[in-house]
Design an enzyme around this catalytic site. Structure first.
Site, PDB file in Angstrom:
ATOM      1  N   CYS A  84     -70.606  62.123 -31.869  1.00  0.00           N
ATOM      2  CA  CYS A  84     -70.606  63.294 -30.832  1.00  0.00           C
ATOM      3  C   CYS A  84     -69.498  64.562 -31.457  1.00  0.00           C
ATOM      4  CB  CYS A  84     -70.346  62.659 -29.579  1.00  0.00           C
ATOM      5  SG  CYS A  84     -70.799  63.975 -28.286  1.00  0.00           S
ATOM      6  N   HIS A  88     -74.411  57.597 -29.075  1.00  0.00           N
ATOM      7  CA  HIS A  88     -73.567  57.361 -28.250  1.00  0.00           C
ATOM      8  C   HIS A  88     -74.334  55.540 -28.505  1.00  0.00           C
ATOM      9  CE1 HIS A  88     -70.345  59.858 -28.361  1.00  0.00           C
ATOM     10  NE2 HIS A  88     -70.595  60.424 -27.309  1.00  0.00           N
TER      11      HIS A  88
END
Length: 480
Positions: free
Chosen positions: A325, A422
């Site tokens: 991310c 994630h």
């Protein structure tokens, strides 16, 4: 409602354990936290954000996580401001001083979510935030007694004996609360006792005599707590001396670090959080750059620690790097924020370890994902929660397929990788192959371990808390 004498007294874990214990009794249970402050968010089935602790509590209750379980989520972006998530959706950014003045307007949203939860279950277990004894925050409060009074719910006050002074914690809290708030408290509990619980009988009785409140239990230290997903970054358990060393720089606005939980559960893996002021160790197998709530700010912070130099040395020695991310965005050539979404508008130089570039956009991606890891094609489930779009030459070497499209980027030698996904390490098969590529073995079954721990926690609380008495104290909430 479980309220604490302070932060980190174990409220989240107690609610999770109680949720599983009452679910085992055949009740429909839901967790609820009116206001949470955390950058470690979970993505719900309805496409919103809640605190990760509430997602774990929902799992304990064998319920799908829903935005109504945590209607107000504050995600700190600076020392004085935070992004405000209301019922799962971003409402904007507010300075702390403005929020303290205006937060009472959010009570209606919290009560609305609470009422919906109550309509579909037998028992709602509510978690407070911080402490009700912070009397300077009582006006307009929606996290502790302000919510308890508005919703008409009973309160159990929990103290933490491990930090010392638990008698003063509980008796002192009673001393500073006004009569309206005191009328909501039905009893107390003491958490995290180490040793023979009977040694605290006199202390327990002293608290009961001084407050007039019954004790629902003295709960011994739960040794397996580290196996549950961590709400706070510093709760992540490292096992020093593990054959595989994973190094994680402690960014100022580190977010969604639940990626570390499955790694820290591995017996042969040592996850080391490196605080500011310390260099990144030279013997790391993997440097993992985690998510960030403020990527550009954390990139500047990363450089200010000299970690960019350490990271280049790690790469020259043949080490592996993974950016997830915000960490993925940092690894690229540049981050362009033309609208100043993260602060000052401009284009900022990245670490240059991946040939990709990121442009920040106003649209926020918040979605659960099903993926396939390449080249092994292991199934992976996870989530995306980010702003920005990343593209470049190294994206031609994706190492994931997310809902049928290529995802992620890799360097030509495959040692540096990045992705927006994630949660991929929760997949035992993928984690095993990933660690094997680093030259190490995987022995853990992560999701099974979480379930075993929730069951053990429920049994632990059944043995040391009076759950029949707790159930008898439950009340129907105020009708609105």
């Amino acid at each position: 409602m479980i309220q604490g004498t302070g932060s980190n007294v174990g409220k989240s874990m107690l609610v999770a354990g109680l949720a599983r214990a009452f679910t085992r009794r055949g009740l429909r249970v839901a967790p609820f936290k009116p206001q949470n402050m955390s950058n470690n968010a979970a993505v719900t089935n309805d496409g919103g954000e809640i605190g990760r602790a509430q997602a774990l509590q929902a799992r304990a209750a064998q319920q799908p996580a829903h935005t109504d379980m945590n209607p107000i989520l504050l995600k700190p972006e600076t020392d004085t401001g935070a992004q405000i998530i209301v019922q799962g959706k971003r409402r904007g950014t507010m300075r702390a001083s403005d929020y303290r003045r205006d937060k009472s307007t959010l009570l209606a949203a919290a009560l609305e979510s609470f009422d919906r939860l109550c309509a579909g279950v037998d028992l709602v277990l509510i978690e407070g935030a911080g402490s009700p004894a912070e009397t300077n925050l009582r006006q307009g409060d929606i996290a502790n007694m302000g919510f308890a009074c508005a919703a008409g719910v009973p309160v159990i006050l929990v103290g933490d004996i491990h930090r010392g002074g638990v008698i003063a914690q509980i008796v002192g809290t009673q001393a500073v609360l006004d009569d309206i708030d005191l009328a909501r408290i039905r009893g107390f509990a003491v958490n995290r006792f180490k040793g023979d619980v009977a040694l605290f009988d006199a202390g327990r009785d002293d608290i009961a005599d001084r407050t007039g409140w019954p004790c629902l239990g003295v709960v011994p230290w739960f040794n397996e707590a580290w196996r549950l997903p961590a709400e706070d970054m510093m709760d992540i358990r490292s096992q020093p001396g593990g054959a595989c060393k994973v190094v994680v720089p402690q960014l100022e606005r580190m977010a969604n670090f639940d990626d570390l939980d499955p790694l820290s559960a591995e017996p042969e893996v040592s996850v080391e959080i490196i605080p500011p002021g310390r260099p990144l160790p030279g013997d790391a197998d993997l440097v993992l750059l985690p998510g960030s709530k403020s990527t550009i700010g954390d990139l500047a912070f990363f450089r200010s620690q000299g970690w960019d130099i350490d990271l280049l040395g790690h790469v020259r020695r043949g080490g592996h790097v993974l950016g997830l991310c915000g960490g993925y965005q940092m690894l690229g050539n540049s981050i362009d924020d033309p609208e100043g979404i993260e602060g000052r508008a401009g284009k900022f130089q990245g670490l240059g370890l991946l040939d990709v570039d990121t442009v920040m956009t106003g649209d926020k991606e918040v979605v659960q994902r099903n993926a396939i890891a390449l080249p092994g094609r292991e199934p992976v489930t996870g989530y995306e929660i980010h702003i920005g779009r990343t593209d470049g030459t190294d994206c031609s070497r994706p190492w994931l397929e997310v809902d049928g499209r290529p995802e992620g980027a890799a360097s030509a030698n495959g040692r540096i990788r990045g992705s927006y996904l994630h949660g991929l390490f929760s997949s035992d098969a993928f984690r095993s192959r990933f660690l094997n590529e680093l030259g190490h073995r995987s022995d853990a079954t992560y999701e099974e371990g979480v379930e075993e721990t929730l069951e053990a926690l429920a049994t632990h609380l059944e043995q040391h808390m009076d759950l029949d008495f707790l159930w008898s104290l439950a009340e129907a909430p105020t009708q609105r």
